[in-house]
Design an enzyme around this catalytic site. Sequence first.
Site, short mmCIF file in Angstrom:
data_model
loop_
_atom_site.label_atom_id
_atom_site.label_comp_id
_atom_site.label_asym_id
_atom_site.label_seq_id
_atom_site.Cartn_x
_atom_site.Cartn_y
_atom_site.Cartn_z
N ASP A 63 -83.27 6.17 119.07
CA ASP A 63 -83.64 5.55 117.81
C ASP A 63 -84.50 6.60 117.08
O ASP A 63 -84.95 7.57 117.70
CB ASP A 63 -84.44 4.27 118.10
CG ASP A 63 -84.97 3.61 116.84
OD1 ASP A 63 -84.24 3.54 115.83
OD2 ASP A 63 -86.13 3.14 116.87
N ASP A 79 -87.23 5.94 114.12
CA ASP A 79 -88.62 5.58 113.79
C ASP A 79 -89.32 4.91 114.96
O ASP A 79 -88.79 4.01 115.59
CB ASP A 79 -88.64 4.69 112.55
CG ASP A 79 -88.09 5.41 111.32
OD1 ASP A 79 -88.28 6.64 111.23
OD2 ASP A 79 -87.45 4.76 110.49
#
Length: 184
Positions: free
Chosen positions: A12, A14
């Site tokens: 991922d 953020d």
Amino acid sequence: MINMDKKLVLFDRDGVLNEAGRITRPEELRLLSNALRGIARLTQAGIRVGICTNQGGIAHGVLDEASLTRIHDKLRLVAGEFGGHIDRIVHCASADSDHPLRKPNPGMLLDQARHFGLADLSGVPFVGDNLVDVQAAQAAGAVPVLVRTGHGKNTAHKHRAALRDVLSYPNVETAVNHWLKEAA
């Protein structure tokens, strides 16, 4: 378990590679040095790096595709300065939780598997900091990994029972060092 022989790790963005927060311009990136060092170690070990990121801000009109491209160009540039390489970034621009690409749905991860020529994602880690990341990994047949950066500490605490069997590390660099040591 993690299988480094598949030569792929998915992340991922953020809260994992970048401090948590909504990013709409490249100068708002606050990249985590531990994550960049981890990506560099993977690159040096011949392991490909892919990113799967929900970007619903596009659907909400706070971000456009051109800005997202500039953000990801900067991410790749800084990763390169650390000696790392990001092979491919995919995103979901929809804010609709039923969209097949939007996490917790597995679409982005399965797209990465096809791109990298893998029949399945068994043994491939997907590293995130939210429950939707864990759920997407599980739905895609990847190995869910929670890092305690970004929202990870809160996620680990809030969803303790659901995450009992999920691998968890303080940060990306610690996870990568562990995996590469075990693979050696």
